[in-house]
Design an enzyme around this catalytic site. Structure first.
Site, PDB file in Angstrom:
ATOM      1  N   ASP A 167      29.695  31.927  -1.501  1.00 16.78           N
ATOM      2  CA  ASP A 167      29.902  32.274  -0.097  1.00 16.78           C
ATOM      3  C   ASP A 167      30.984  31.376   0.495  1.00 16.78           C
ATOM      4  O   ASP A 167      32.136  31.744   0.496  1.00 16.78           O
ATOM      5  CB  ASP A 167      28.594  32.299   0.707  1.00 16.78           C
TER       6      ASP A 167
ATOM      7  N   PHE B 230      21.904  36.308   4.453  1.00 19.66           N
ATOM      8  CA  PHE B 230      21.115  35.393   3.636  1.00 19.66           C
ATOM      9  C   PHE B 230      20.221  36.191   2.704  1.00 19.66           C
ATOM     10  O   PHE B 230      19.487  37.074   3.139  1.00 19.66           O
ATOM     11  CB  PHE B 230      20.279  34.462   4.520  1.00 19.66           C
ATOM     12  N   ILE B 231      20.293  35.881   1.395  1.00 19.52           N
ATOM     13  CA  ILE B 231      19.504  36.608   0.396  1.00 19.52           C
ATOM     14  C   ILE B 231      18.686  35.638  -0.453  1.00 19.52           C
ATOM     15  O   ILE B 231      19.041  34.461  -0.588  1.00 19.52           O
ATOM     16  CB  ILE B 231      20.385  37.502  -0.501  1.00 19.52           C
TER      17      ILE B 231
ATOM     18  N   GLU C 127      28.129  31.486 -11.578  1.00 20.66           N
ATOM     19  CA  GLU C 127      27.414  31.210 -10.332  1.00 20.66           C
ATOM     20  C   GLU C 127      26.495  32.367  -9.982  1.00 20.66           C
ATOM     21  O   GLU C 127      26.755  33.513 -10.371  1.00 20.66           O
ATOM     22  CB  GLU C 127      28.426  31.040  -9.180  1.00 20.66           C
TER      23      GLU C 127
ATOM     24  N   LYS D  85      30.421  36.856  -1.298  1.00 20.62           N
ATOM     25  CA  LYS D  85      30.480  37.223   0.119  1.00 20.62           C
ATOM     26  C   LYS D  85      31.936  37.074   0.566  1.00 20.62           C
ATOM     27  O   LYS D  85      32.348  36.001   1.018  1.00 20.62           O
ATOM     28  CB  LYS D  85      29.594  36.308   0.956  1.00 20.62           C
TER      29      LYS D  85
ATOM     30  N   GLY E 195      20.371  27.823  -8.913  1.00 16.38           N
ATOM     31  CA  GLY E 195      20.411  29.245  -8.649  1.00 16.38           C
ATOM     32  C   GLY E 195      20.804  30.148  -9.792  1.00 16.38           C
ATOM     33  O   GLY E 195      20.336  31.274  -9.874  1.00 16.38           O
TER      34      GLY E 195
ATOM     35  N   ASP F 190      17.050  30.988  -3.556  1.00 16.30           N
ATOM     36  CA  ASP F 190      15.829  30.588  -2.876  1.00 16.30           C
ATOM     37  C   ASP F 190      16.007  30.365  -1.380  1.00 16.30           C
ATOM     38  O   ASP F 190      17.124  30.262  -0.887  1.00 16.30           O
ATOM     39  CB  ASP F 190      15.293  29.300  -3.494  1.00 16.30           C
TER      40      ASP F 190
ATOM     41  N   ARG G 191      12.882  32.125  -5.933  1.00 13.58           N
ATOM     42  CA  ARG G 191      13.743  32.143  -7.124  1.00 13.58           C
ATOM     43  C   ARG G 191      13.198  33.051  -8.217  1.00 13.58           C
ATOM     44  O   ARG G 191      13.941  33.603  -9.002  1.00 13.58           O
ATOM     45  CB  ARG G 191      13.906  30.739  -7.710  1.00 13.58           C
TER      46      ARG G 191
END
Length: 177
Positions: free
Chosen positions: A105, A154-155, A101, A133, A47, A161, A167
């Site tokens: 979350d 959720f993003i 990062e 978050k 990510g 992804d 992505r």
């Protein structure tokens, strides 16, 4: 404009310009804190690759960068189990390591990273994330640098992804509905 990834629809959430601003601000904060020290930035794959790339463009001081690959998601759900897929093989003794990062979350990856670096004889270990978050993050490990705080939604996009898709999007979308 809405997008569809697999069976889900997503709507625009954070623009490319807002992402750029947040990353530039984080890079400046870290540069100010580091002074003349040369930190080692560790990006957490998959990510963080876009975050680290843009971060490096804004970090104007000497630094080193490396990556580690961790996995904790399947689809839209956290597995609550973090696996290290690619590890570090460099000596970090006496160095300041800043983990970068894409999103924090539950914090399970942060806990795993904290344990991973515990015996590396570091000068300091710090954490930077583009997204936090706070509603979901209940761990005791401090996140030192935060780009943007968001709700527990959720993003996707900008490295994040949904089952492998999204992505490559230059902005961030949130799940519709």
């Amino acid at each position: 404009m809405e997008i569809q990834l697999h069976d889900k629809r997503f709507v625009p959430f954070v623009s490319a310009e807002e992402l750029e601003w947040a990353i530039a601000r984080m890079a400046q904060q870290i540069a100010n804190d580091m002074g003349s020290e040369i930190p080692v930035f560790i990006g957490v794959l998959n990510g963080s690759f876009m975050v680290v790339s843009d971060f490096m463009k804004h970090y104007k001081k000497n630094c080193e960068v490396s990556f580690i690959k961790m996995a904790s998601y399947e689809g839209m759900e956290t597995t609550h189990e973090v696996k290290q897929l690619i590890g570090l093989n460099q000596d970090l003794s006496g160095r300041t390591v800043i983990v970068i990062e894409d999103i924090v979350d539950t914090g399970n990856t942060i806990v795993e990273l904290h344990q991973l670096f515990a015996d590396k004889n570091l000068k300091a270990l710090k954490y930077a994330t583009l997204f936090l978050k706070p509603e979901a993050y209940k761990k005791d490990i401090k996140i030192d640098y935060i780009g943007i705080e968001i709700e527990n939604k959720f993003i996707v996009g900008f490295g994040l992804d949904y089952d492998g898709l999204g992505r490559n999007l230059p902005e961030v979308y949130q799940l519709k509905g």
